[in-house]
Design a protein around this motif. Structure first.
Motif, PDB file in Angstrom:
ATOM      1  N   PHE A 171       0.858  -1.169   0.000  1.00  0.00           N
ATOM      2  CA  PHE A 171       0.000   0.000   0.000  1.00  0.00           C
ATOM      3  C   PHE A 171       0.899   1.225   0.000  1.00  0.00           C
ATOM      4  CE2 PHE A 171       0.651  -0.510   4.608  1.00  0.00           C
ATOM      5  CZ  PHE A 171       0.757   0.799   5.072  1.00  0.00           C
ATOM      6  N   PHE A 172       0.396   2.332  -0.505  1.00  0.00           N
ATOM      7  CA  PHE A 172       1.231   3.526  -0.597  1.00  0.00           C
ATOM      8  C   PHE A 172       0.522   4.735  -0.001  1.00  0.00           C
ATOM      9  CE2 PHE A 172      -1.278   3.630  -4.502  1.00  0.00           C
ATOM     10  CZ  PHE A 172      -1.706   4.959  -4.547  1.00  0.00           C
ATOM     11  N   ILE A 173       1.327   5.672   0.436  1.00  0.00           N
ATOM     12  CA  ILE A 173       0.843   6.989   0.859  1.00  0.00           C
ATOM     13  C   ILE A 173       1.660   8.013   0.093  1.00  0.00           C
ATOM     14  CG2 ILE A 173       0.567   8.624   2.755  1.00  0.00           C
ATOM     15  CD1 ILE A 173       0.353   6.270   4.663  1.00  0.00           C
ATOM     16  N   ASP A 174       0.964   8.882  -0.603  1.00  0.00           N
ATOM     17  CA  ASP A 174       1.583   9.855  -1.498  1.00  0.00           C
ATOM     18  C   ASP A 174       1.335  11.253  -0.939  1.00  0.00           C
ATOM     19  OD1 ASP A 174       2.297   9.927  -4.808  1.00  0.00           O
ATOM     20  OD2 ASP A 174       1.556  11.773  -3.904  1.00  0.00           O
ATOM     21  N   ILE A 175       2.392  12.020  -0.689  1.00  0.00           N
ATOM     22  CA  ILE A 175       2.263  13.375  -0.132  1.00  0.00           C
ATOM     23  C   ILE A 175       2.933  14.356  -1.089  1.00  0.00           C
ATOM     24  CG2 ILE A 175       2.752  14.879   1.837  1.00  0.00           C
ATOM     25  CD1 ILE A 175       2.857  12.332   3.569  1.00  0.00           C
ATOM     26  N   ARG A 176       2.124  15.216  -1.701  1.00  0.00           N
ATOM     27  CA  ARG A 176       2.622  16.157  -2.718  1.00  0.00           C
ATOM     28  C   ARG A 176       2.407  17.586  -2.250  1.00  0.00           C
ATOM     29  NH1 ARG A 176      -0.306  18.462  -6.998  1.00  0.00           N
ATOM     30  NH2 ARG A 176      -2.045  17.027  -6.525  1.00  0.00           N
ATOM     31  N   ASP A 177       3.412  18.422  -2.447  1.00  0.00           N
ATOM     32  CA  ASP A 177       3.261  19.833  -2.079  1.00  0.00           C
ATOM     33  C   ASP A 177       3.577  20.733  -3.270  1.00  0.00           C
ATOM     34  OD1 ASP A 177       6.103  20.808  -2.144  1.00  0.00           O
ATOM     35  OD2 ASP A 177       6.380  19.380  -0.510  1.00  0.00           O
ATOM     36  N   SER A 178       3.238  22.010  -3.137  1.00  0.00           N
ATOM     37  CA  SER A 178       3.510  22.994  -4.187  1.00  0.00           C
ATOM     38  C   SER A 178       4.605  23.952  -3.735  1.00  0.00           C
ATOM     39  CB  SER A 178       2.231  23.778  -4.522  1.00  0.00           C
ATOM     40  OG  SER A 178       1.703  24.405  -3.350  1.00  0.00           O
ATOM     41  N   GLY A 179       5.554  23.408  -2.957  1.00  0.00           N
ATOM     42  CA  GLY A 179       6.622  24.222  -2.404  1.00  0.00           C
ATOM     43  C   GLY A 179       7.705  24.586  -3.394  1.00  0.00           C
ATOM     44  N   LYS A 180       8.813  25.051  -2.841  1.00  0.00           N
ATOM     45  CA  LYS A 180       9.899  25.565  -3.673  1.00  0.00           C
ATOM     46  C   LYS A 180      10.665  24.470  -4.409  1.00  0.00           C
ATOM     47  CE  LYS A 180      11.751  27.658  -0.257  1.00  0.00           C
ATOM     48  NZ  LYS A 180      12.638  28.492   0.581  1.00  0.00           N
ATOM     49  N   GLY A 181      10.490  23.213  -4.004  1.00  0.00           N
ATOM     50  CA  GLY A 181      11.166  22.117  -4.688  1.00  0.00           C
ATOM     51  C   GLY A 181      12.593  21.916  -4.227  1.00  0.00           C
ATOM     52  N   ILE A 182      13.169  20.811  -4.669  1.00  0.00           N
ATOM     53  CA  ILE A 182      14.532  20.434  -4.276  1.00  0.00           C
ATOM     54  C   ILE A 182      15.386  20.268  -5.525  1.00  0.00           C
ATOM     55  CG2 ILE A 182      15.935  18.723  -3.040  1.00  0.00           C
ATOM     56  CD1 ILE A 182      13.323  17.879  -1.598  1.00  0.00           C
ATOM     57  N   PRO A 183      16.560  20.897  -5.585  1.00  0.00           N
ATOM     58  CA  PRO A 183      17.430  20.721  -6.754  1.00  0.00           C
ATOM     59  C   PRO A 183      17.766  19.244  -6.956  1.00  0.00           C
ATOM     60  CG  PRO A 183      18.200  22.530  -5.383  1.00  0.00           C
ATOM     61  CD  PRO A 183      17.118  21.832  -4.604  1.00  0.00           C
ATOM     62  N   GLU A 184      17.878  18.836  -8.209  1.00  0.00           N
ATOM     63  CA  GLU A 184      18.105  17.427  -8.532  1.00  0.00           C
ATOM     64  C   GLU A 184      19.366  16.879  -7.881  1.00  0.00           C
ATOM     65  OE1 GLU A 184      18.460  14.533 -12.495  1.00  0.00           O
ATOM     66  OE2 GLU A 184      18.109  16.681 -12.704  1.00  0.00           O
ATOM     67  N   ASP A 185      20.422  17.692  -7.801  1.00  0.00           N
ATOM     68  CA  ASP A 185      21.671  17.200  -7.227  1.00  0.00           C
ATOM     69  C   ASP A 185      21.619  17.071  -5.704  1.00  0.00           C
ATOM     70  OD1 ASP A 185      21.524  19.954  -6.861  1.00  0.00           O
ATOM     71  OD2 ASP A 185      23.697  20.243  -6.994  1.00  0.00           O
ATOM     72  N   LYS A 186      20.515  17.522  -5.092  1.00  0.00           N
ATOM     73  CA  LYS A 186      20.369  17.411  -3.636  1.00  0.00           C
ATOM     74  C   LYS A 186      19.463  16.255  -3.227  1.00  0.00           C
ATOM     75  CE  LYS A 186      22.620  21.343  -3.188  1.00  0.00           C
ATOM     76  NZ  LYS A 186      24.031  21.366  -2.750  1.00  0.00           N
ATOM     77  N   LEU A 187      18.740  15.682  -4.187  1.00  0.00           N
ATOM     78  CA  LEU A 187      17.747  14.662  -3.859  1.00  0.00           C
ATOM     79  C   LEU A 187      18.352  13.439  -3.164  1.00  0.00           C
ATOM     80  CD1 LEU A 187      15.350  14.655  -6.952  1.00  0.00           C
ATOM     81  CD2 LEU A 187      14.824  15.366  -4.616  1.00  0.00           C
ATOM     82  N   THR A 188      19.574  13.076  -3.545  1.00  0.00           N
ATOM     83  CA  THR A 188      20.203  11.891  -2.941  1.00  0.00           C
ATOM     84  C   THR A 188      20.734  12.176  -1.535  1.00  0.00           C
ATOM     85  OG1 THR A 188      22.332  12.445  -3.974  1.00  0.00           O
ATOM     86  CG2 THR A 188      20.861  10.965  -5.188  1.00  0.00           C
ATOM     87  N   LEU A 189      20.699  13.442  -1.111  1.00  0.00           N
ATOM     88  CA  LEU A 189      21.277  13.817   0.183  1.00  0.00           C
ATOM     89  C   LEU A 189      20.242  14.081   1.264  1.00  0.00           C
ATOM     90  CD1 LEU A 189      23.923  16.402  -1.125  1.00  0.00           C
ATOM     91  CD2 LEU A 189      24.313  13.977  -0.624  1.00  0.00           C
ATOM     92  N   ILE A 190      18.993  14.304   0.869  1.00  0.00           N
ATOM     93  CA  ILE A 190      18.017  14.808   1.830  1.00  0.00           C
ATOM     94  C   ILE A 190      17.681  13.827   2.953  1.00  0.00           C
ATOM     95  CG2 ILE A 190      16.973  16.376   0.152  1.00  0.00           C
ATOM     96  CD1 ILE A 190      14.693  14.344  -0.157  1.00  0.00           C
ATOM     97  N   PHE A 191      17.944  12.527   2.754  1.00  0.00           N
ATOM     98  CA  PHE A 191      17.653  11.554   3.804  1.00  0.00           C
ATOM     99  C   PHE A 191      18.844  11.331   4.736  1.00  0.00           C
ATOM    100  CE2 PHE A 191      14.552  10.169   0.498  1.00  0.00           C
ATOM    101  CZ  PHE A 191      13.399  10.395   1.236  1.00  0.00           C
ATOM    102  N   ASN A 192      19.953  12.025   4.477  1.00  0.00           N
ATOM    103  CA  ASN A 192      21.119  11.894   5.343  1.00  0.00           C
ATOM    104  C   ASN A 192      20.885  12.643   6.651  1.00  0.00           C
ATOM    105  OD1 ASN A 192      22.355  10.533   3.280  1.00  0.00           O
ATOM    106  ND2 ASN A 192      23.673  12.223   2.658  1.00  0.00           N
ATOM    107  N   ARG A 193      21.337  12.070   7.726  1.00  0.00           N
ATOM    108  CA  ARG A 193      21.202  12.742   9.013  1.00  0.00           C
ATOM    109  C   ARG A 193      21.999  14.050   9.018  1.00  0.00           C
ATOM    110  NH1 ARG A 193      20.505   9.251  14.378  1.00  0.00           N
ATOM    111  NH2 ARG A 193      18.858   7.872  13.663  1.00  0.00           N
ATOM    112  N   TYR A 194      21.392  15.074   9.601  1.00  0.00           N
ATOM    113  CA  TYR A 194      22.002  16.397   9.795  1.00  0.00           C
ATOM    114  C   TYR A 194      22.178  17.173   8.493  1.00  0.00           C
ATOM    115  CZ  TYR A 194      23.038  13.800  14.015  1.00  0.00           C
ATOM    116  OH  TYR A 194      22.915  12.997  15.110  1.00  0.00           O
ATOM    117  N   TYR A 195      21.643  16.631   7.381  1.00  0.00           N
ATOM    118  CA  TYR A 195      21.743  17.384   6.129  1.00  0.00           C
ATOM    119  C   TYR A 195      20.611  18.406   6.057  1.00  0.00           C
ATOM    120  CZ  TYR A 195      21.758  18.752   1.285  1.00  0.00           C
ATOM    121  OH  TYR A 195      21.781  19.508   0.134  1.00  0.00           O
TER     122      TYR A 195
END
Length: 278
Positions: free
Chosen positions: A205-229
């Motif tokens: 089962f899935f839960i999908d959460i979408r926002d209309s915020g400022k977005g995340i640069p593509e080169d940062k997507l792999t870093l956002i789940f790192n602690r303290y990033y």
């Protein structure tokens, strides 16, 4: 011969005793080589698992304390400087108090972040307690609770699906996951709002959460789940733990999480969790 046989039988227990003594002294690297597949062998494997958990917990504790000390130093130094500046007449009282207030709010956010990670660590190490959950009621309740914060910013928060969907999961851990993602969306969204969807896909089962915020640069997507990033120049404070907590809790529940984003167009987090009969 009997002596050798006795020594062979008692060796696993002796190894466990010696390893436990090293654990008690703070050596969490110790591991035991199971000598059999019987109850004693299973006990050795459980001991190794415990030692691994203790080692991870100790590493996280040291990492957290190091980062907390670093994060606290900056606002405390600024507050001290402002107090001295007001006392010496270099800065006006009103301006100085305002600067101190801002740094005090930053300290509060840091403390809240510490409380969040402390609670999350307890969840990581705690047993997964699965219960039936109706996603419609579960998500609707969270939305009602968080709606005032969205209204204050002039944003909307909507549940796209309106049908009952019963799943089995750990309600406490699932709540932390969803709440952290929604809170993160609220923090980085200035116009529009957040839309939440859910459903079934294959054996998940899935839960999908979408926002209309400022977005995340593509080169940062792999870093956002790192602690303290933290995304640079956000000015939002905090320890950068929210999404790390999300990723780790999703993993604990046996699931996975995906993120897609475009600068200026918002971000979508989609988590997939095992579908079990309710």
């Amino acid at each position: 011969m009997a002596s050798l046989f006795s020594r062979y039988l008692s060796r696993p227990i002796t190894d466990l005793k010696a390893a436990a003594e090293r654990i008690a002294k703070g050596d969490f690297n110790i591991r035991i080589n199971p000598h059999s597949t019987d109850e004693v062998g299973m006990l050795s494997e459980s001991f190794n698992s415990m030692a691994g958990s203790l080692k991870k917990e100790e590493e996280l504790r040291r990492h957290l304390m190091s980062n907390v000390a670093h994060e606290l130093r900056t606002p405390l130094t600024i507050m001290k400087t402002q107090i001295e500046a007001v006392t010496d007449g270099v800065v006006g009282t009103e301006e100085g108090i305002e600067n101190i207030r801002k740094e005090n709010e930053r300290l509060i956010r840091l403390v809240e972040g510490i409380e969040d990670i402390t609670a999350a660590e307890a969840s990581f190490l705690g047993k997964v307690e699965e219960t039936p959950i109706n996603l419609k009621g579960f998500l609707s309740g969270l939305i009602r609770e968080m709606h005032p914060a969205f209204k204050e910013k002039g944003l909307s928060i909507e549940l796209m699906d309106n049908s009952d969907l019963f799943v089995v999961s750990d309600v406490g851990k699932l709540e932390k996951i969803v709440r952290n993602i929604i809170s993160n969306a609220l923090k980085f969204t200035e116009n529009g709002g957040v839309w939440i969807d859910y459903g079934v896909l294959g054996k998940e089962f899935f839960i999908d959460i979408r926002d209309s915020g400022k977005g995340i640069p593509e080169d940062k997507l792999t870093l956002i789940f790192n602690r303290y990033y933290r995304l640079e120049k956000t000015g939002k404070g905090g320890l950068g733990l929210g999404l790390a907590i999300v990723k780790e809790l999703v993993t604990v529940l046996g699931g996975r999480i995906e993120v897609s984003s475009a600068v200026g167009s918002g971000t979508t987090f989609k988590m997939f969790l095992p579908l079990k009969p309710a």
